[in-house]
Motif scaffolding. Structure first.
Motif, PDB file in Angstrom:
ATOM      1  N   GLU A   1       4.785   0.129 -16.363  1.00 33.44           N
ATOM      2  CA  GLU A   1       3.685   1.072 -16.319  1.00 33.44           C
ATOM      3  C   GLU A   1       2.250   0.624 -16.881  1.00 33.44           C
TER       4      GLU A   1
ATOM      5  N   LEU B   1       0.095  -0.871 -14.186  1.00 38.42           N
ATOM      6  CA  LEU B   1      -0.130  -0.019 -13.020  1.00 38.42           C
ATOM      7  C   LEU B   1      -1.943   0.264 -12.952  1.00 38.42           C
ATOM      8  N   GLY B   2      -2.552   0.415 -13.952  1.00 35.40           N
ATOM      9  CA  GLY B   2      -3.885   0.957 -13.974  1.00 35.40           C
ATOM     10  C   GLY B   2      -4.741  -0.345 -13.401  1.00 35.40           C
TER      11      GLY B   2
ATOM     12  N   ILE C   1      -3.618  -2.509 -10.793  1.00 34.94           N
ATOM     13  CA  ILE C   1      -3.059  -2.617  -9.501  1.00 34.94           C
ATOM     14  C   ILE C   1      -3.680  -1.648  -8.494  1.00 34.94           C
ATOM     15  N   GLN C   2      -4.635  -2.367  -7.654  1.00 40.10           N
ATOM     16  CA  GLN C   2      -5.285  -1.336  -6.773  1.00 40.10           C
ATOM     17  C   GLN C   2      -4.668  -1.513  -5.301  1.00 40.10           C
ATOM     18  N   ASN C   3      -4.077  -2.716  -4.979  1.00 39.28           N
ATOM     19  CA  ASN C   3      -3.698  -2.747  -3.612  1.00 39.28           C
ATOM     20  C   ASN C   3      -2.194  -3.111  -3.565  1.00 39.28           C
ATOM     21  N   ALA C   4      -1.499  -1.960  -3.145  1.00 41.58           N
ATOM     22  CA  ALA C   4       0.067  -2.485  -2.801  1.00 41.58           C
ATOM     23  C   ALA C   4       0.419  -1.239  -2.066  1.00 41.58           C
ATOM     24  N   GLY C   5       1.476  -1.525  -1.301  1.00 33.08           N
ATOM     25  CA  GLY C   5       2.233  -0.585  -0.556  1.00 33.08           C
ATOM     26  C   GLY C   5       3.065   0.312  -1.357  1.00 33.08           C
ATOM     27  N   ALA C   6       4.024  -0.368  -2.008  1.00 31.93           N
ATOM     28  CA  ALA C   6       5.099   0.219  -3.231  1.00 31.93           C
ATOM     29  C   ALA C   6       5.271  -0.604  -4.071  1.00 31.93           C
ATOM     30  N   VAL C   7       5.288   0.161  -5.209  1.00 32.61           N
ATOM     31  CA  VAL C   7       5.398  -0.628  -6.763  1.00 32.61           C
ATOM     32  C   VAL C   7       6.821  -0.167  -7.085  1.00 32.61           C
TER      33      VAL C   7
ATOM     34  N   ARG D   1      -4.904  -2.886   1.153  1.00 32.43           N
ATOM     35  CA  ARG D   1      -6.166  -2.480   0.589  1.00 32.43           C
ATOM     36  C   ARG D   1      -6.788  -1.428   1.182  1.00 32.43           C
TER      37      ARG D   1
ATOM     38  N   ARG E   1      -5.716   5.952  -4.742  1.00 30.25           N
ATOM     39  CA  ARG E   1      -6.796   5.305  -5.184  1.00 30.25           C
ATOM     40  C   ARG E   1      -7.941   5.252  -4.073  1.00 30.25           C
TER      41      ARG E   1
ATOM     42  N   LYS F   1      -6.547   5.617  -0.375  1.00 28.60           N
ATOM     43  CA  LYS F   1      -5.060   5.113  -0.218  1.00 28.60           C
ATOM     44  C   LYS F   1      -4.189   5.564  -1.082  1.00 28.60           C
TER      45      LYS F   1
ATOM     46  N   SER G   1       3.110   4.283  -3.064  1.00 23.55           N
ATOM     47  CA  SER G   1       4.404   4.616  -3.617  1.00 23.55           C
ATOM     48  C   SER G   1       4.925   4.202  -4.725  1.00 23.55           C
TER      49      SER G   1
END
Lengths: 445, 445
Positions: A343, A346-347, A349-355, A383, B128, B395, B398
């Motif tokens: 966790e 997470l702060g 991470i700007q760009n990701a489809g799913a984490v 992005r 975000r 955007k 998940s």
């Protein structure tokens, strides 16, 4: 035994890593783009002009469909049979997945969406489901009933009235598993037709297939190009590229799990990319060995090997911090955080489809039944693009309603008129000023 | 004096009305589509390959730009000067509009968006802002500073870090009013370059202009086609078509206001469409006369007349109910409800970009300063598309995180493995099963 030690790299900074990883950014770039584009454009034009006549012709020519126009629609009875024909544990698994997807998106709907997301003053926003949505399900080597669930269930939760499903027939018709998945989702309108002509039919409507408001679901390069070309006349979820995972690991991660997750990604197709970024060389070497051992008994060994040798990377970097920076440059479709206290990253991470947080959380859970849709932005588009969700299947309307006071009306009228005249639009100024009785005469002699 | 009585029609049903209105559905359909597409594609390719070299060449050739590469960027001092050069009341009007747009979208942000729209169970969604956004401002006959406000202010409220503005220079540079609007929004990075080459530069980046995550704002047919072609490599707000208003009126409406609102729409350009649907023939005839009288003193009379004679309609129907049905077929960009108790019809309206409730509420208010963005879906795309809003500039990601119980983990593992094997993806099944210690041995011999 394949040696994967050639896939082991070291990078000191995110910039260095970007150079190492450059092959993955080139995937999906099309050298024969113009030929493909013209072919797609020609099929779209034929369907627009000729409707069902062209649709049937292409279904026979390209899908290998053998029936008549009336046979394109799959009967609800046939879908129920397909479901009934599956082993009981598979039927239960489909329903289990459907229930979890429904629960996840339903809870977000309750939280984030209401019929009227009103502004506290006057006016607001009306949120409405789309009326009719098309779900494209690809054919090919692997039939993906999970994609049916991951799109149709979300659309239903959003309140979409009618879902139209299409999938190429082939000589055997649509596979039972796909039809069963449509049945589980309660989708009634399924057509055995695929490719560019199916996209065109849903975008413009034919006698047989109704025009939809939005087309979702993955497909090959032709389907992706067709979706790009119809966009604007109809909405689409995204232009999908090859799938990818990026796994960040510290020394708490387990080499067997890391290797298993890379292989799961690589077995999709030879363009798929699995990237592991970690802080520990000993662990990295253990993963190389685990890959070699695990892949040797994989049914899709050949595909996974080709993918790993081209687009697989095991990259050792100085810190998790650097790994996170690299991840944000890649903007991966799937991001696994197999690190302590995931966790806390997470702060950044700007760009990701799913984490996927924590080493226990395999991407495969998200592919099938954890809850969020597995239709995610690929090829760096995280992005700016988002997973399929309730928002994918809704639209908004702005509401402009009345004034809190006479003063507010006068302020809005005066400033609207000033700005209209600044833009040389006197008609706009007069239309605004007309709302004040005392100036009306002056402007309409 | 132009006679508009030829624009008066009667329809008994929504289906009949659709036939009468068919010319408006044909607007923007391009007969020379292929030539335009190829030209756009060629410029995009040049900018991608040559970067700044091609950018400067096209800026000189197509925009009439006279400077060097380093002059493309407008200095912040120049923008402040432009603002200072405007009359005080215009400066105040720009700030008034900015404040209201900020208030409207800010209130919706507080309500609808949080950093973490979490799922009540495990996992959720992270919302975000986009990092960098490009705002395109067209040149041409009318310079629209309002478009700067209606995009940039919303992006700022959404939390976008950097906004890049572009607008064609022409021999005189970007008009003061546009630069002043950028200044009011606090946008620092403005470039005097327009057209397809400006879209390409923002989509792919050049030495001078940074690559953005999303491009918003209207433009001519070339710009619209360029946005369509770069979509996927970068996000776009929409493919904009000609603007339109649909006004529904009952006998409570005022003919002078109805005519003024039609003219305001028609003065935009000759492709603009103003449609009035009403239930009262006496009122309809009064509007015809009001149009004739009002238009005679309009500065943009010629444009408004051509637009009204081609795409203007005054349509008498049996009831407001039928009028609402027609509106939903048209899916108008702007919908004015100049009827008694306008709220009661909202439930029936599915497709509209923005709804203006009550005869007092002129569309011009929404164009300039009521609050919601004036960038709205055109050409019937309100069926599936939404106004520019906070959501345009955010955007989602998940989040998949942990399990509520051991039982839940086992259920998810088992069902994921079953569905993976149904799809022929054994690697996925193993990756899921690996998370249960007791089966690990069996799968990794």
């Amino acid at each position: 035994m394949t040696d994967f030690s050639s896939r082991l790299f070291v990078a000191g900074t995110a910039t260095e890593a970007r150079i190492v990883l450059s092959p993955i950014f080139q995937r999906g770039r099309d050298s024969e783009g113009e030929t493909l584009r013209a072919r797609v454009s020609s099929i779209l034009g034929d369907i627009r002009r000729e409707g069902d006549v062209a649709l049937l012709r292409y279904a026979r020519e390209l899908d290998g469909f053998r029936g008549e126009l009336k046979d394109l629609r799959v009967s609800p009875g046939r879908m129920e049979e397909s479901f009934g024909a599956l082993p009981s544990e598979i039927r239960k698994a489909l329903v289990f997945a459907k229930d979890r997807i429904e629960e996840f998106h339903g809870a977000l709907r309750e939280k984030g969406l209401s019929g009227l997301a009103s502004h506290p003053g006057k006016g607001g926003v009306l949120v409405r489901p789309l009326h009719r949505v098309g779900v494209y399900v690809p054919g090919g080597t692997a039939a993906y009933p999970s994609t049916v669930l991951m799109t149709a269930v979300v659309a239903k939760v959003a309140g979409v009235k009618q879902i139209v499903g299409v999938s190429p027939a082939g000589p055997e018709g649509i596979p039972d598993a796909i039809l069963a998945a449509f049945h589980v989702c309660g989708v009634q309108d399924v057509y055995q037709v695929g490719g560019v002509h199916a996209i065109a039919a849903m975008a413009y409507g034919t006698g047989t297939i109704p025009r939809v408001d939005k087309i979702v679901g993955p497909g090959n390069r032709y389907v992706a190009e067709a979706k790009r070309q119809v966009f604007g006349d109809v909405d689409i979820d995204m232009v999908a590229g090859p799938t990818e995972v990026l796994i960040l690991a510290d020394d708490s991660a387990q080499p067997e799990w890391l290797a298993a997750d890379m292989i799961a990604q690589a077995e999709h197709d030879t363009q798929a990319s699995a990237v592991l970024i970690l802080t520990d060389m000993t662990l990295a070497k253990a993963v190389v060995l685990a890959l070699e051992r695990q892949i040797s008994s994989l049914p899709r060994q050949k595909i996974a090997e080709e993918s790993l040798l081209k687009f697989g990377f095991i990259l050792v970097v100085p810190s998790v911090q650097v790994a996170v920076e690299i991840s944000d440059l890649v903007a991966p479709e799937h991001l696994e955080l197999q690190v302590r206290n995931p966790e806390k990253w997470l702060g950044l991470i700007q760009n990701a489809g799913a984490v996927f947080l924590g080493s226990e959380m395999a991407e495969a859970f998200g592919d099938y039944c954890f809850g969020p849709s597995h239709v995610l932005p690929t090829n760096g588009s995280a992005r700016f693009s988002s997973p399929v969700s309730i928002e994918t299947f809704t639209k908004r309307t702005s509401l402009l309603e009345g004034f809190r006071s006479r003063q507010e009306l006068e302020d809005v009228v005066r400033n609207s008129a000033l700005l209209a005249r600044l833009e040389g639009l006197e008609g706009h100024a007069r239309s605004a000023l007309a709302r004040l009785e005392n100036v009306q005469k002056e402007f309409f002699p």
